[in-house]
Structure formats: C-alpha cells, structure tokens
Design a protein around this motif. Structure first.
Motif, PDB file in Angstrom:
ATOM      1  N   ASN A  99       0.819  -1.214   0.000  1.00 60.16           N
ATOM      2  CA  ASN A  99       0.000   0.000   0.000  1.00 60.16           C
ATOM      3  C   ASN A  99       0.851   1.262   0.000  1.00 60.16           C
ATOM      4  OD1 ASN A  99      -2.159  -1.673   0.092  1.00 60.16           O
ATOM      5  ND2 ASN A  99      -2.754  -1.205   2.206  1.00 60.16           N
ATOM      6  N   ALA A 106       2.343   6.512  -6.840  1.00 57.45           N
ATOM      7  CA  ALA A 106       1.349   7.408  -7.426  1.00 57.45           C
ATOM      8  C   ALA A 106       1.726   8.864  -7.164  1.00 57.45           C
ATOM      9  CB  ALA A 106      -0.037   7.107  -6.846  1.00 57.45           C
ATOM     10  N   VAL A 169      -9.163   7.598   4.193  1.00 57.23           N
ATOM     11  CA  VAL A 169      -9.147   6.537   3.189  1.00 57.23           C
ATOM     12  C   VAL A 169      -9.795   5.302   3.796  1.00 57.23           C
ATOM     13  CG1 VAL A 169      -7.667   5.232   1.642  1.00 57.23           C
ATOM     14  CG2 VAL A 169      -6.964   7.483   2.421  1.00 57.23           C
ATOM     15  N   TRP A 178      -6.173   1.090  -4.530  1.00 59.66           N
ATOM     16  CA  TRP A 178      -6.843   1.892  -5.548  1.00 59.66           C
ATOM     17  C   TRP A 178      -8.335   1.611  -5.609  1.00 59.66           C
ATOM     18  CZ3 TRP A 178      -2.635  -1.270  -6.415  1.00 59.66           C
ATOM     19  CH2 TRP A 178      -2.893  -2.532  -6.909  1.00 59.66           C
ATOM     20  N   SER A 179      -8.842   0.773  -4.682  1.00 52.98           N
ATOM     21  CA  SER A 179     -10.276   0.540  -4.671  1.00 52.98           C
ATOM     22  C   SER A 179     -11.026   1.747  -4.107  1.00 52.98           C
ATOM     23  CB  SER A 179     -10.606  -0.698  -3.840  1.00 52.98           C
ATOM     24  OG  SER A 179     -10.215  -0.480  -2.497  1.00 52.98           O
ATOM     25  N   ASP A 180     -10.323   2.659  -3.437  1.00 53.63           N
ATOM     26  CA  ASP A 180     -10.962   3.869  -2.911  1.00 53.63           C
ATOM     27  C   ASP A 180     -10.309   5.096  -3.545  1.00 53.63           C
ATOM     28  OD1 ASP A 180     -12.400   5.697  -1.518  1.00 53.63           O
ATOM     29  OD2 ASP A 180     -11.294   5.466   0.361  1.00 53.63           O
ATOM     30  N   ILE A 181     -10.660   5.319  -4.828  1.00 54.59           N
ATOM     31  CA  ILE A 181     -10.032   6.413  -5.577  1.00 54.59           C
ATOM     32  C   ILE A 181     -10.345   7.773  -4.943  1.00 54.59           C
ATOM     33  CG2 ILE A 181     -10.074   7.654  -7.774  1.00 54.59           C
ATOM     34  CD1 ILE A 181      -8.559   5.204  -8.144  1.00 54.59           C
ATOM     35  N   ASP A 182     -11.587   7.987  -4.545  1.00 51.92           N
ATOM     36  CA  ASP A 182     -11.971   9.267  -3.936  1.00 51.92           C
ATOM     37  C   ASP A 182     -11.131   9.559  -2.701  1.00 51.92           C
ATOM     38  OD1 ASP A 182     -13.800   9.652  -5.819  1.00 51.92           O
ATOM     39  OD2 ASP A 182     -15.580   9.376  -4.549  1.00 51.92           O
ATOM     40  N   LEU A 184      -8.235   8.581  -2.050  1.00 49.83           N
ATOM     41  CA  LEU A 184      -6.815   8.790  -2.324  1.00 49.83           C
ATOM     42  C   LEU A 184      -6.495  10.233  -2.712  1.00 49.83           C
ATOM     43  CD1 LEU A 184      -5.802   5.597  -4.306  1.00 49.83           C
ATOM     44  CD2 LEU A 184      -4.875   6.378  -2.139  1.00 49.83           C
ATOM     45  N   VAL A 185      -7.544  10.999  -3.083  1.00 47.54           N
ATOM     46  CA  VAL A 185      -7.291  12.346  -3.611  1.00 47.54           C
ATOM     47  C   VAL A 185      -6.547  13.214  -2.601  1.00 47.54           C
ATOM     48  CG1 VAL A 185      -8.361  14.467  -4.407  1.00 47.54           C
ATOM     49  CG2 VAL A 185      -9.244  12.275  -5.184  1.00 47.54           C
ATOM     50  N   TYR A 266      -4.455   5.917   6.301  1.00 47.87           N
ATOM     51  CA  TYR A 266      -4.137   5.054   5.165  1.00 47.87           C
ATOM     52  C   TYR A 266      -3.346   3.858   5.674  1.00 47.87           C
ATOM     53  CZ  TYR A 266      -2.384   3.758   0.524  1.00 47.87           C
ATOM     54  OH  TYR A 266      -2.084   3.103  -0.634  1.00 47.87           O
TER      55      TYR A 266
END
Lengths: 319, 299
Positions: A99, A106, A169, A178-182, A184-185, A266
């Motif tokens: 993770n 990213a 997160v 990456w299953s929680d894209i929102d 991660l912002v 996270y």
C-alpha cells in the motif's frame, strides 16, 4: 574505466551507509532503560512469562549475536517476529508495504513531472509573473509541515468549507489501495503539495545554471534558434540534475508518507510505524526504519550512478 | 555556484565571499518578505511564550460538553475532552518553540565546529568528518526521532538531542562549503604567521566570514525543526501526558472537525504561520547574502 571505478565506489558507499544505518538503528533500540520483555508484557508479568518472551525473541543472546542474527535475517528477507502477536513481520506487513509503495509511486508519478515542468518553466520565465508567483507560493508550502497542509486541505475540501472528498481513506484488509479512488485524492494532493515546491526550486536553480552556461551562450552566439538551443543544448545537460531531482522526490516521499498516512488513516507502513513505536514493538520499528532507509539510499544511489552515466561533462572530466 | 565569485584576495577592501552579516541584515531588512516573516515570527512567539500567562482556563481544565462550539465563557468552544480550545491553544506553542530553538542552537554549535575544523584541516580529517556527515544524511530526520523515541519515550531532552544531532550534518556541510574558500585567503595566512592559536583562527578569522550563509541555514533549520517537533506531537509523541501541544491538538480534534473545527484550525494555522515566518526570513536572508534579489534554490 574511470566510470566503472566511480560507479563501484558509489555502490560501496551505499552498502557502507546501509550497514552504518543498521548499526545505528540497533544501538538506538538497545538504549531501553528497562528490559524490552518487561516493557511489552507490563509490570504484572511473571518471571516465567518474561523468560519465555526473552527466549522466543532471542533476547537471552548476547547483543552481538542478536545484531548478527537480525542483520542476517534482514538480508535473507526474514526480519523476525512481531513483539505484539508473535507473528512473522512479513506476514502482516506485506500488504502495508504494498500500500505504501503504491502511495509513493502514485505521488511520484504526479509530482515528478509537475516539479520538472514548474521548475523549468519558472527558469525560462525568470523574474516574470509566473516565476514570482511560484516563488512565493512554493516558499509558503515548503515551510509548512505535511500534516498542517493536509489538515488545512481537509478543512477546505472535506469537511467545513466544501465537502468534495472524503477525509479518510477506507481500504479494508485484503482490498487494493486503488479501490478507494476518492479517498486517495487528499493524501496524494498533500504529498504532492509537500514535495513539489522544494523539488521544483531545485529544478529551477539547476535549469538556470544550464541556461547561463558557456555552451548555451555559445549556441546562442552561433545564431541558433531559441528552440534548438533549448532542446539540443540546454536539455541534455539538464538530464543529470533531473535524476537527482527524482531521487530527492522519492526520498522526501519516504519520510512524508509517515505523517500523511497517519493523517488520512491510510493502511501503510507509516501508520504501522506509529503504532509500533507506541507499543514498543522493536522488531517492527527496526524493520520499517531499515526499509525506509533502504528506499532513501537506493534512490540516491541510482540517481548518482545515472548522473555519472548521462552527463557528458562529468564523463570527460573523470577520464 | 557560477564563476561570479570574486577571486581576488585583497583582505582589506573587497567584501568577503559572502557579505558580512551587518550588510546582509541591512539588505534583508529592506525586503517586504523579511519584514512580514519577522512580524509573523514575533507574533507567534508572543502567543507561544506569553500565552500561558493570559489563558482564561488551565491547560487541562474541564469546562463543558466536549466538541461544542458555543460554550458559555469560551471564545472558541471546547475540544474533544471538554477543555477550552483557546486555553489549550495558548498553552500549546511553548514546548514546540522552545525545543525547536534549543535543538537548532545545539546543531549550530556542533555543525559549525565540525564544518570549520573540516574546512581548515582538509585532508584525512576533512574526508572522515564529511563522510560521516554524508552517512547520517541517509536517514529521514523524523524516522530517526521515532526510532529513538521507541525505547526511551518522548522526553524533552531526547527530542532536543535527536533533532539537534540530525540537523548537525546539514549545517556542517554548509559551513564547510562556505569556509573552504575563506581558508585560502591571505588574512588567514597572516593570522597563522602571527602565531594565532588554531581555535582563535577558527572562531575569529573563519567564523565571521561564513556568518552570512550560516544565518540563512540557521533560519531554514529552525523552520524544519519546528516542523519535525510539531509532527512528532501530531503523531502522538508530545512530551507530557495530555499536555497542550499544537501538533497533538490537530490530531486530537480532527475527528470532530465538521462540528467543532476550531480545535484543529487554530493550532494548524499557528504552526503554518510560524513556519512561514521563519521560512520567509530564511529566504530573504539567502537572497540578501547571495547579493542578488533572486533565490538560487535551497542548495
């Protein structure tokens, strides 16, 4: 010949650095005023419990033996058992490592091109509006600690002013980050805002140095077009510093994730490190410290070797 | 960095490689960013140091329902534990500022000594000292602090020592870099010929001529030290149990951010303004000591 020697010397320095770091980490964790077994098990632990704990984690061995066992385990990919649950560290930290590496990857993917673009553009438009605005804003952002930037972003974008992105997160165990894209912002934005200003200042400085150099001056005097000067003469010489910038970026991320992960919950190594420090879970702290240092040392090493290989000036000067 | 450094060595008339502090300070004072930075620093230092004397409530005094914005007798409401946000805020800056200043001061003494000794002696000793410094740079500062805290716990002296020690190599490198060209100059040779002692040459001949870059570095390091110590507080490693600490406050109160933002916003803004203040001063000084009104980057 000269180059090979230099690369080997640089590699050796990297290995020595890691060795010294491992010594420092080990000695620091020997500084415990009391017995680690007592610290973990608490006051009411019986003598038998303490003795069993000491035997299980090899604490009954001499310090030298403990160190060599630990170092040997690290090299062979077996960092030992966790104090808190007796499980091999890699079994429960594997996902965390993945993770965190994803977050750093990213973050680098966004901030490296961004800092290169901002730094180079600021150098080209030196002392113009963009450069000045960038200078002030990067100064302000670079001064603030990451968690303050992140907390203010949360106030601004997740809770009080606007509610666009989630403040934490949500990645359950077993799920991919990456299953929680929102979610991660905000962590990525925080990392980017923390890293980019510093790195883009370095890019700007090295780009200005290239633009002011004799060979760019010469190319201009020859009457070449500004575009040719930039692409054929300035840029190739700016590639070396670019490697340094990427290394700097990754090294900065390795430290920054600790705080950013704690801020946004996270599930990575930063959060694991904080918890391990709280629980006096020495094997986990030692392993994570070595892992983060390894990222630090390897990225700097690759950058130095890369710089030696691509910089024409360095190559000729060395031979 | 470029070839613009004056190479003529005429001890009396030409200014040293980096302008001496009075000149730097005068030039810096003319910049608006330095004035704003100084104003912010003084303001926040006044809050951090004087705050405890004017706080309406105690540092850990229960005043009302937790996480409530309008509690009678409070200006910014209560925090996660029912304590007065304003009072916690007024108490919470002192340890950060004091510890950061102490660790920067310690790093300055150690770093300047190592840097000057390395620059003056060159050769083996220089190599050894600088290699050691390089190795210790291979470790993020926050990480080393966390490793040290694991075993000994967040004691104030330990935080000062660790932040001080990890800042030292950075200052030593800057000092050495600035001092190497000074060592070559005639007045150092003259002092040697006069039989001045080694410490005297280091402190009265070399040090005054590197104080420009050092001033910049000291401010920059103070900025980062504040950041690291505040981050440790944020991670839950402040020096006393339930002590008010700006970093810790952000962590304690962020869960209730949407109902009671003040507990997070006040300390976050205080840390932001404090670090921006010292950052602005460092930037202004670096522009002034570079002799041009233009940043050359952080290196």
């Amino acid at each position: 010949m000269g180059i090979l020697k230099l690369v080997i010397r640089r590699l050796a320095f990297g290995v020595v650095t890691l060795f010294v770091v491992s010594l420092a980490v080990f000695i620091l964790s020997q500084a415990l005023p009391s017995d680690p077994a007592r610290a973990v098990l608490g006051r009411e632990a019986t003598e038998e419990n303490v003795a069993a704990f000491r035997e299980k984690f090899g604490l009954d061995q001499s310090a030298v033996r403990q160190y060599t066992d630990w170092l040997g385990g690290l090299v062979s990919g077996d960092p030992g058992l966790s104090y808190s649950n007796g499980v091999p560290i890699m079994d429960f930290l594997g996902d965390r490592l993945k993770n965190s590496l994803f977050l750093m990857f990213a973050g680098s993917l966004i901030s490296i091109p961004l800092s290169l673009a901002i730094g180079a553009y600021a150098a080209l438009r030196r002392d113009k509006l963009f450069d000045n605005a960038n200078s002030v804003s990067s100064l302000i952002l670079a001064a603030m600690p990451e968690f303050v930037v992140g907390a203010l972003l949360t106030v601004l974008l997740a809770t009080n002013v606007w509610q666009i992105f989630p403040a934490t997160v949500r990645v359950r165990p077993g799920e991919q980050p990456w299953s929680d894209i929102d979610g991660l912002v905000l962590p990525l934005l925080t990392l980017t805002l923390a890293v980019t200003p510093y790195v883009s200042r370095v890019v700007r400085a090295s780009m200005i140095e290239v633009l002011e150099s004799d060979y760019v001056e010469m190319a201009r005097l020859k009457g070449l077009s500004e575009r040719t000067v930039l692409w054929r003469h300035a840029l190739p010489n700016a590639i070396g510093p670019t490697f340094q910038v990427i290394a700097l970026n990754i090294a900065y991320m390795a430290g920054g994730v600790i705080v950013v992960e704690a801020l946004f919950n996270y599930p990575g190594i930063g959060l694991a490190l904080r918890d391990a420090v709280r629980e006096v879970n020495l094997p986990v702290v030692q392993f994570l410290a070595m892992f983060i240092s390894l990222i630090y040392v390897v990225s700097n090493l690759l950058a130095d070797v890369g710089t030696i290989l691509v910089t024409p000036r360095l190559r000729t000067r060395l031979s | 960095m470029t070839a613009t450094t004056p190479t003529s060595t005429d001890p009396g008339s030409t200014p040293p490689v980096a302008a001496a502090p009075p000149g730097v300070l005068r030039t810096a004072w003319r910049m608006w960013r330095v004035r704003i930075g100084l104003l912010l620093l003084l303001l926040l230092a006044a809050v951090a140091l004087g705050g405890p004397f004017v706080a309406p409530y105690g540092e850990a005094e229960f005043v009302g329902t937790p996480n409530t914005r309008d509690v009678e007798g409070t200006r910014f409401g209560t925090d996660y534990f029912g304590q007065d946000v304003l009072s916690r805020f007024l108490f919470g800056g002192r340890s950060i500022l004091v510890l950061a200043t102490l660790s920067t001061a310690m790093a300055l003494v150690l770093g300047v000594t190592i840097g000057l000794v390395a620059a003056y002696n060159r050769g083996r000793l220089d190599d050894l000292l600088m290699r050691t410094m390089d190795v210790s740079l291979a470790f993020p500062q926050l990480l080393l602090a966390l490793v040290a805290l694991t075993t000994i716990g967040p004691k104030p002296w330990l935080i000062v020592l660790i932040v001080g020690f990890t800042t030292t190599p950075r200052i030593a490198r800057i000092t050495r870099g600035a001092a190497v060209p000074v060592v070559e100059r005639d007045f150092v040779g003259a002092a040697e010929a006069l039989g001045e002692s080694r410490p005297r040459i280091l402190w009265s001949e070399l040090l005054p001529n590197v104080s420009g870059p050092l001033l910049v570095e000291a401010n920059l390091r103070l900025t980062y030290s504040i950041g690291i110590i505040a981050s440790l507080g944020f991670l839950g490693f402040s020096t006393r149990v339930n002590a008010a600490d700006w970093g810790l406050m952000v962590n304690e109160n962020r869960a209730a951010l949407s109902v009671q933002p003040w507990g997070t916003v006040l300390p976050a803004i205080a840390i932001a303004l404090l670090t921006i203040g010292t950052g602005l001063i460092a930037d202004g000084l670096s522009r002034a000591s570079a002799g041009i009104d233009r940043a050359k980057g952080d290196q």
